[in-house]
Scaffold this active site. Structure first.
Site, short mmCIF file in Angstrom:
data_model
loop_
_atom_site.label_atom_id
_atom_site.label_comp_id
_atom_site.label_asym_id
_atom_site.label_seq_id
_atom_site.Cartn_x
_atom_site.Cartn_y
_atom_site.Cartn_z
N GLU A 70 8.83 -46.65 -88.17
CA GLU A 70 7.99 -47.55 -87.21
C GLU A 70 7.41 -48.86 -88.15
OE1 GLU A 70 5.35 -44.18 -86.68
OE2 GLU A 70 6.29 -44.19 -84.55
N TYR B 142 -21.00 -47.31 -80.15
CA TYR B 142 -20.19 -47.57 -81.56
C TYR B 142 -18.87 -47.72 -81.05
CZ TYR B 142 -24.47 -45.64 -82.59
OH TYR B 142 -25.79 -45.40 -82.67
ZN ZN Z 1 4.33 -42.83 -84.34
#
Ligand code: ZN
Length: 154
Positions: free
Chosen positions: A16, A62
Site C-alpha cells: 500500500e 469534534y
Molecule cells: Zn489496507
C-alpha cells in the site's frame, strides 16, 4: 521510503506504499498518512448505502473540527494501482477518505496529528452505529459553519 519511491532502509514496505506516496504528492501540507482497517470505519465502508461525497454527515463538533467530511473511493483489490489516483484526487481537499469494503486513510500535519484525526474519525463511526440513522440528529449547516468560523475548517 523516499518520496520518489526509493526504499531507503528497514523492512520491505507494504504493497500500500504507492497510495501513501500519491497522497503526499497530491497534498504536500500532509506530513503523515495513517491507513488502518479499524473496526467501525471498515464496518461503515461495507454499507451498501454509502453517500460517496460524504459517508459521515456531521453530528459532533469534534468530527467537524478534526475531519470535516468523509468522501469515499470505490472498492479496489488491495494493491490495485487504481487506489493511488483515486485517493490522491480526494486528498487535495479532504483530510480523511473512506475506502469502500477496505478501511480508511486519514492525514495530518505530523504523525501524532494524523493519529488523533484517525481516532476521532473511528470514534465518530462508532457513534454512528450506536445512534441509528433514523434517530440521529445531525448538525445543521449553520452549526457546522459556526464551528468552521470559530475553529477553522478541517
Ligand atoms: Zn489496507
Amino acid at each position: 521510503m523516499s518520496l520518489a519511491g526509493e526504499h531507503l532502509s528497514g523492512d520491505r514496505p507494504s504493497k500500500e506504499v504507492d497510495f501513501h506516496r500519491a497522497i503526499y504528492l497530491a497534498n504536500p501540507s500532509y506530513r503523515a498518512v495513517v491507513h488502518l482497517h479499524s473496526t467501525y470505519l471498515t464496518a461503515l465502508a461495507c454499507r451498501k448505502d454509502l453517500n460517496h461525497d460524504n459517508a459521515l454527515e456531521a453530528f459532533s463538533p469534534y468530527y467537524v473540527m478534526r475531519v470535516g467530511s468523509l468522501p469515499t473511493i470505490p472498492y479496489f483489490r488491495p494493491g490495485s494501482d487504481k487506489i493511488a489516483p483515486a485517493l490522491a484526487e480526494k486528498a487535495i481537499n479532504h483530510r480523511a477518505i473512506l475506502m469502500a469494503n477496505h478501511g480508511a486513510v486519514v492525514m495530518g500535519k505530523n504523525l501524532l496529528d494524523a493519529g488523533d484525526n484517525y481516532e476521532e474519525l473511528e470514534e465518530t463511526a462508532k457513534l454512528a452505529f450506536l445512534v441509528p440513522d433514523d434517530i440521529r440528529k445531525h448538525l445543521s449547516r449553520e452549526e457546522v459553519a459556526d464551528l468552521e468560523a470559530t475553529f477553522g475548517k478541517a
